[in-house]
Motif scaffolding. Structure first.
Motif, PDB file in Angstrom:
ATOM      1  N   LEU A  25     -44.574  -6.744  15.620  1.00  0.00           N
ATOM      2  CA  LEU A  25     -45.581  -7.063  16.623  1.00  0.00           C
ATOM      3  C   LEU A  25     -46.906  -6.369  16.320  1.00  0.00           C
ATOM      4  N   ASN A  26     -47.992  -7.102  16.550  1.00  0.00           N
ATOM      5  CA  ASN A  26     -49.313  -6.533  16.312  1.00  0.00           C
ATOM      6  C   ASN A  26     -49.611  -5.482  17.390  1.00  0.00           C
ATOM      7  N   GLN A  27     -49.787  -4.251  16.967  1.00  0.00           N
ATOM      8  CA  GLN A  27     -49.913  -3.155  17.922  1.00  0.00           C
ATOM      9  C   GLN A  27     -51.244  -3.177  18.671  1.00  0.00           C
ATOM     10  N   GLN A  28     -52.293  -3.678  18.061  1.00  0.00           N
ATOM     11  CA  GLN A  28     -53.561  -3.788  18.768  1.00  0.00           C
ATOM     12  C   GLN A  28     -53.444  -4.779  19.921  1.00  0.00           C
ATOM     13  N   VAL A  29     -52.815  -5.906  19.656  1.00  0.00           N
ATOM     14  CA  VAL A  29     -52.639  -6.907  20.703  1.00  0.00           C
ATOM     15  C   VAL A  29     -51.721  -6.362  21.792  1.00  0.00           C
ATOM     16  N   TRP A  30     -50.640  -5.697  21.376  1.00  0.00           N
ATOM     17  CA  TRP A  30     -49.713  -5.113  22.355  1.00  0.00           C
ATOM     18  C   TRP A  30     -50.422  -4.093  23.244  1.00  0.00           C
ATOM     19  N   ARG A  31     -51.236  -3.216  22.661  1.00  0.00           N
ATOM     20  CA  ARG A  31     -51.939  -2.204  23.453  1.00  0.00           C
ATOM     21  C   ARG A  31     -52.918  -2.841  24.428  1.00  0.00           C
ATOM     22  N   SER A  32     -53.573  -3.907  24.024  1.00  0.00           N
ATOM     23  CA  SER A  32     -54.488  -4.603  24.934  1.00  0.00           C
ATOM     24  C   SER A  32     -53.722  -5.174  26.121  1.00  0.00           C
TER      25      SER A  32
ATOM     26  N   ALA B 174     -53.246 -13.251  33.152  1.00  0.00           N
ATOM     27  CA  ALA B 174     -53.260 -13.018  31.711  1.00  0.00           C
ATOM     28  C   ALA B 174     -52.073 -13.698  31.043  1.00  0.00           C
ATOM     29  N   TYR B 175     -52.206 -13.906  29.739  1.00  0.00           N
ATOM     30  CA  TYR B 175     -51.111 -14.448  28.937  1.00  0.00           C
ATOM     31  C   TYR B 175     -50.911 -13.565  27.709  1.00  0.00           C
ATOM     32  N   TYR B 176     -49.663 -13.508  27.253  1.00  0.00           N
ATOM     33  CA  TYR B 176     -49.315 -12.790  26.028  1.00  0.00           C
ATOM     34  C   TYR B 176     -48.342 -13.668  25.265  1.00  0.00           C
ATOM     35  N   PHE B 177     -48.811 -14.199  24.125  1.00  0.00           N
ATOM     36  CA  PHE B 177     -48.002 -15.097  23.303  1.00  0.00           C
ATOM     37  C   PHE B 177     -47.828 -14.448  21.927  1.00  0.00           C
ATOM     38  N   SER B 178     -46.627 -13.992  21.629  1.00  0.00           N
ATOM     39  CA  SER B 178     -46.382 -13.215  20.423  1.00  0.00           C
ATOM     40  C   SER B 178     -45.448 -13.934  19.453  1.00  0.00           C
TER      41      SER B 178
ATOM     42  N   LEU C 298     -56.877 -22.314  22.942  1.00  0.00           N
ATOM     43  CA  LEU C 298     -57.042 -21.683  24.250  1.00  0.00           C
ATOM     44  C   LEU C 298     -58.521 -21.560  24.620  1.00  0.00           C
ATOM     45  N   VAL C 299     -59.347 -21.187  23.650  1.00  0.00           N
ATOM     46  CA  VAL C 299     -60.788 -21.063  23.899  1.00  0.00           C
ATOM     47  C   VAL C 299     -61.376 -22.418  24.292  1.00  0.00           C
ATOM     48  N   ARG C 300     -60.973 -23.470  23.596  1.00  0.00           N
ATOM     49  CA  ARG C 300     -61.478 -24.813  23.939  1.00  0.00           C
ATOM     50  C   ARG C 300     -61.054 -25.231  25.339  1.00  0.00           C
ATOM     51  N   GLN C 301     -59.954 -24.697  25.806  1.00  0.00           N
ATOM     52  CA  GLN C 301     -59.488 -25.005  27.155  1.00  0.00           C
ATOM     53  C   GLN C 301     -60.190 -24.162  28.224  1.00  0.00           C
ATOM     54  N   GLY C 302     -61.073 -23.273  27.792  1.00  0.00           N
ATOM     55  CA  GLY C 302     -61.831 -22.464  28.737  1.00  0.00           C
ATOM     56  C   GLY C 302     -61.263 -21.091  29.010  1.00  0.00           C
ATOM     57  N   HIS C 303     -60.248 -20.676  28.247  1.00  0.00           N
ATOM     58  CA  HIS C 303     -59.638 -19.360  28.448  1.00  0.00           C
ATOM     59  C   HIS C 303     -60.255 -18.331  27.500  1.00  0.00           C
ATOM     60  N   ARG C 304     -60.030 -17.061  27.800  1.00  0.00           N
ATOM     61  CA  ARG C 304     -60.542 -15.994  26.944  1.00  0.00           C
ATOM     62  C   ARG C 304     -59.424 -15.429  26.079  1.00  0.00           C
ATOM     63  N   VAL C 305     -59.723 -15.205  24.817  1.00  0.00           N
ATOM     64  CA  VAL C 305     -58.829 -14.503  23.909  1.00  0.00           C
ATOM     65  C   VAL C 305     -59.388 -13.098  23.733  1.00  0.00           C
ATOM     66  N   LEU C 306     -58.664 -12.096  24.229  1.00  0.00           N
ATOM     67  CA  LEU C 306     -59.139 -10.723  24.172  1.00  0.00           C
ATOM     68  C   LEU C 306     -58.660  -9.982  22.927  1.00  0.00           C
ATOM     69  N   ALA C 307     -57.515 -10.382  22.413  1.00  0.00           N
ATOM     70  CA  ALA C 307     -56.965  -9.717  21.218  1.00  0.00           C
ATOM     71  C   ALA C 307     -56.062 -10.699  20.485  1.00  0.00           C
TER      72      ALA C 307
ATOM     73  N   ASP D 165     -50.044 -12.907  16.980  1.00  0.00           N
ATOM     74  CA  ASP D 165     -49.941 -12.625  18.406  1.00  0.00           C
ATOM     75  C   ASP D 165     -51.284 -12.879  19.080  1.00  0.00           C
ATOM     76  N   CYS D 166     -51.230 -13.173  20.383  1.00  0.00           N
ATOM     77  CA  CYS D 166     -52.443 -13.535  21.094  1.00  0.00           C
ATOM     78  C   CYS D 166     -52.341 -13.054  22.551  1.00  0.00           C
ATOM     79  N   PHE D 167     -53.386 -12.370  23.021  1.00  0.00           N
ATOM     80  CA  PHE D 167     -53.453 -11.932  24.417  1.00  0.00           C
ATOM     81  C   PHE D 167     -54.808 -12.288  24.983  1.00  0.00           C
ATOM     82  N   GLY D 168     -54.830 -12.738  26.232  1.00  0.00           N
ATOM     83  CA  GLY D 168     -56.104 -13.071  26.841  1.00  0.00           C
ATOM     84  C   GLY D 168     -55.988 -13.363  28.328  1.00  0.00           C
ATOM     85  N   LEU D 169     -57.084 -13.847  28.883  1.00  0.00           N
ATOM     86  CA  LEU D 169     -57.180 -14.107  30.309  1.00  0.00           C
ATOM     87  C   LEU D 169     -57.427 -15.580  30.589  1.00  0.00           C
TER      88      LEU D 169
END
Length: 299
Positions: free
Chosen positions: A23-30, A168-172, A221-230, A291-295
């Motif tokens: 698992l990507n630790q930066q994404v996990w920490r976010s 939020a969503y977390y897809f790993s 996800l961005v095209r759907q209007g969501h934010r990708v934070l990590a 991995d992907c995390f966002g709002l």
């Protein structure tokens, strides 16, 4: 119903340790920071996990100290995973001095001092989620090693609609299209291209390539209007070691390829060679994931 040549529960048990190190630790920490902040609002954090398997993501979140006050809904299509998940979570509670209670056959709680997580285990299809929960029912949606199995453009809008406006969503562990075995064989390119093509034929008529989900998901996800934070890589990188669990995990990957491409010319020889290399401790396995995390909704 899962039909594989190996025991799928055993595979998922092996897979947990592999995933833990991948698992990507930066994404996990976010994601973890967001969960920690969210639980300070005084009400239970409402999490929905789709494709919950045998509950290993619940364990992972508990191990990370992320679930202090949480209502966790886990949806899993395979009926045989219910008992395995309950057994593992009961064992986790015993090892960590938590109290495990089975409130109903599929409702369990794990509590300690001022911490309490209630798990509602639902045997069902995530693609039918709209019939089970209304819009805005959850603070977070988790999908671990499952989004690349779904028809993303047709099902994810409805799944994400179950989130609160600021959820939020977390897809790993989303497969990103590259598989590699070393040492190389002449048939590798044909085998891996055929395997990706087999994945991409799951949803005919849909403008989506499941084999490239890891790379496609964030921009979609961005095209759907969501934010990708990590976002970041979470590759599997394994070396075969005779007699170790790693070999069983790689063997299951080979079995999966063999089943998916049954009848392909030259496949039998390729599989035989890879199994021989595996048993001799000469095989390396690499697979690209992201991995992907966002709002939700640009909040």
């Amino acid at each position: 119903m899962i039909r594989e040549s190996f025991d799928y529960v055993d595979y998922l048990i092996l897979k947990k340790s592999v995933d833990d190190s991948s698992l990507n630790q930066q994404v996990w920490r976010s994601m973890a920071a967001w969960i920690t902040a969210r639980q300070q609002n005084g009400r239970p954090l409402r999490i929905l996990e789709i494709g919950a398997g045998i509950g290993t993501m619940i364990e992972r979140c508990l191990d990370g100290g992320l679930l202090s006050h949480c209502d966790y809904t886990a949806i899993e299509l395979e009926p045989g995973f219910h008992a395995a998940a309950m057994q593992r979570l009961r064992f986790w509670a015993d090892r960590h001095a938590y109290k495990f209670e089975q409130q109903k056959p599929s409702v369990w709680s794990l509590s300690q001092a001022n911490k309490n997580t209630v798990i509602n285990w639902i045997q069902g299809d995530a693609l039918q989620i709209g019939a089970q929960f209304g819009p805005g029912s959850f603070d977070m949606i988790i999908g671990h090693a499952v989004i690349d199995l779904l028809p993303v453009p047709s099902c994810m809008p409805e799944i994400l609609a179950r989130l609160e406006a600021d959820g939020a969503y977390y897809f790993s562990l989303n497969y990103a299209g590259k598989t590699l075995f070393l040492p190389p064989l002449a048939a590798d390119q044909k085998v891996f291209q055929s395997y990706n093509h087999d994945m991409d034929q799951r949803f005919p008529g849909l403008d989506w390539q499941p084999s490239r989900t890891g790379y496609l998901l964030g921009p979609w996800l961005v095209r759907q209007g969501h934010r990708v934070l990590a976002e970041g890589d979470s590759d599997w990188v394994l070396q075969s070691i005779p007699g170790q669990a790693t070999n069983l995990f790689i063997a299951n990957i080979i079995d999966t390829i063999e089943t998916a491409l049954a009848g392909m010319p030259g496949l039998t020889d390729w599989v035989l060679t890879r199994r021989q290399q595996l048993q001799a401790g000469l095989l390396q396995f690499h697979a690209s994931n992201r991995d992907c995390f966002g709002l939700k909704g640009g909040q």
